[in-house]
Design a protein around this motif. Structure first.
Motif, short mmCIF file in Angstrom:
data_model
loop_
_atom_site.label_atom_id
_atom_site.label_comp_id
_atom_site.label_asym_id
_atom_site.label_seq_id
_atom_site.Cartn_x
_atom_site.Cartn_y
_atom_site.Cartn_z
N ARG A 40 0.83 -1.19 0.00
CA ARG A 40 0.00 0.00 0.00
C ARG A 40 0.87 1.25 0.00
O ARG A 40 1.94 1.28 0.58
CB ARG A 40 -0.93 0.01 1.22
CG ARG A 40 -1.87 -1.18 1.26
CD ARG A 40 -2.82 -1.10 2.44
NE ARG A 40 -3.67 -2.28 2.54
CZ ARG A 40 -4.77 -2.48 1.81
NH1 ARG A 40 -5.15 -1.54 0.96
NH2 ARG A 40 -5.48 -3.58 1.96
N GLY A 41 0.38 2.27 -0.67
CA GLY A 41 1.12 3.52 -0.77
C GLY A 41 0.62 4.29 -1.98
O GLY A 41 -0.46 4.02 -2.51
N LYS A 42 1.41 5.25 -2.44
CA LYS A 42 1.02 6.02 -3.61
C LYS A 42 0.89 5.11 -4.83
O LYS A 42 1.76 4.28 -5.08
CB LYS A 42 2.06 7.11 -3.89
CG LYS A 42 2.14 8.18 -2.81
CD LYS A 42 3.18 9.23 -3.18
CE LYS A 42 3.26 10.32 -2.10
NZ LYS A 42 4.28 11.35 -2.43
N PRO A 43 -0.20 5.25 -5.61
CA PRO A 43 -0.40 4.38 -6.77
C PRO A 43 0.57 4.65 -7.90
O PRO A 43 0.70 3.84 -8.83
CB PRO A 43 -1.84 4.68 -7.19
CG PRO A 43 -2.07 6.08 -6.71
CD PRO A 43 -1.31 6.19 -5.42
N ARG A 44 1.25 5.77 -7.85
CA ARG A 44 2.25 6.12 -8.87
C ARG A 44 3.52 6.63 -8.18
O ARG A 44 3.55 6.80 -6.97
CB ARG A 44 1.71 7.18 -9.84
CG ARG A 44 0.66 6.66 -10.81
CD ARG A 44 0.19 7.76 -11.74
NE ARG A 44 -0.76 7.31 -12.72
CZ ARG A 44 -0.46 6.80 -13.91
NH1 ARG A 44 0.81 6.70 -14.27
NH2 ARG A 44 -1.40 6.43 -14.75
N GLY A 45 4.53 6.90 -8.98
CA GLY A 45 5.75 7.44 -8.43
C GLY A 45 6.89 6.44 -8.43
O GLY A 45 6.71 5.26 -8.74
N PRO A 46 8.11 6.89 -8.08
CA PRO A 46 9.30 6.03 -8.12
C PRO A 46 9.18 4.77 -7.27
O PRO A 46 9.65 3.70 -7.68
CB PRO A 46 10.40 6.96 -7.58
CG PRO A 46 9.91 8.34 -7.84
CD PRO A 46 8.43 8.27 -7.69
N LEU B 258 2.40 2.84 -15.57
CA LEU B 258 2.98 3.77 -14.61
C LEU B 258 3.90 4.79 -15.26
O LEU B 258 4.01 5.93 -14.79
CB LEU B 258 3.79 2.99 -13.55
CG LEU B 258 2.99 2.18 -12.53
CD1 LEU B 258 3.92 1.23 -11.78
CD2 LEU B 258 2.29 3.11 -11.55
N THR B 259 4.58 4.40 -16.33
CA THR B 259 5.64 5.24 -16.89
C THR B 259 5.39 5.74 -18.31
O THR B 259 6.03 6.71 -18.74
CB THR B 259 6.97 4.48 -16.90
OG1 THR B 259 6.86 3.37 -17.81
CG2 THR B 259 7.33 3.98 -15.52
N GLY B 260 4.51 5.07 -19.03
CA GLY B 260 4.31 5.44 -20.43
C GLY B 260 5.27 4.75 -21.37
O GLY B 260 5.13 4.84 -22.59
N VAL B 261 6.26 4.05 -20.83
CA VAL B 261 7.19 3.28 -21.66
C VAL B 261 6.51 1.98 -22.06
O VAL B 261 5.95 1.29 -21.20
CB VAL B 261 8.49 2.97 -20.88
CG1 VAL B 261 9.43 2.10 -21.71
CG2 VAL B 261 9.18 4.26 -20.47
N PRO B 262 6.53 1.60 -23.35
CA PRO B 262 5.84 0.38 -23.79
C PRO B 262 6.27 -0.85 -23.00
O PRO B 262 7.42 -0.98 -22.58
CB PRO B 262 6.26 0.26 -25.26
CG PRO B 262 6.57 1.66 -25.68
CD PRO B 262 7.18 2.32 -24.46
#
Length: 238
Positions: free
Chosen positions: A84-90, A207-211
């Protein structure tokens, strides 16, 4: 004559030791390869790779400040780690990234410890890693998998002879290095067949937009690099 016999014996010893090291290195590599390559064996041994995979997710979740909720290991060799935590990010990216590269990186780390004569330390670290995972396991099969695997490490660490420990350590390192490669290929095959729409690679793409293919390629590069580097270390011992 006695002196001559002693000299001959002393000269022969390094050659005998060299042959012994070669047999251990190549023999354990062959055994690990068979455990990965033979489908019937792989259906069983892949559980160890799943433990490393989910352990990688769990470790990075904790290190990046996420709250680890639990881990499940299933009899079909799949697994699930919930944090659990932020759904996005590093933190989320690193957590998702860790799974497929964890077995290979652990195998490389094992190879480093072996080549530095730290086999006992490697076994203790493995036992500690499994014990920490056991606390977070949330299903019966997962508990049994961790106990059986940890029990094997415990027996080898405390009751096996030094030679058996060496052989077990080599097999373990080779298996992680080789076993880290096959799941990446299996992942891409499933993606081609549209059987893994929520894979780690697809989550990373979201999450990143990278394929997703880019992430699968990264998984493959890391696993192959670890195999080459770790294999060179293990073969370089003789």
């Amino acid at each position: 004559m006695r002196l001559s016999r002693r000299v001959c014996f002393d000269v022969a010893m390094p050659s005998e030791l060299l042959t012994h090291e070669v047999l251990i290195t190549w023999g354990t590599a062959a055994a690990a390869f068979l455990a990965v390559a033979i489908h019937g064996l792989w259906r069983v041994t892949r559980n160890v790779i799943t433990i490393a995979h989910e352990g990688g997710h769990a470790l990075l979740a904790v290190l990046t400040g996420r709250r680890l909720s639990g881990i499940k290991l299933h009899s079909d060799t799949s697994g699930l780690t919930v944090s659990r935590g932020k759904p996005r990010g590093p933190g989320m990216v690193l957590t998702a990234l860790a799974g497929y590269v964890a077995p290979s990186l652990l195998g490389f780390g094992a190879a480093v410890l072996i080549t530095n004569e730290k086999i006992q330390l490697m076994l203790w670290i493995s036992i500690g890693f499994l014990a920490a995972m056991l606390i977070m396991i949330r299903n019966v099969f997962g508990v049994l998998s961790i106990i059986v695997t940890g029990g094997a490490f415990f027996f080898v660490s405390f009751y096996a002879t030094a030679e058996v420990r060496d052989v077990a350590a080599y097999v373990f390192a080779w298996f992680l290095l080789l076993g880290g490669v096959r799941p990446v290929w299996e992942l891409q095959v499933k993606r081609w067949r549209r059987q893994a729409p929520k894979s780690d690679a697809d989550q990373l793409a979201w999450l990143t937009g990278v394929p997703a293919l880019g992430w699968v390629t990264l998984f493959g590069l890391v696993s192959v690099a670890a195999l080459v580097g770790g294999g060179a270390l293990l073969l370089g011992r003789w």
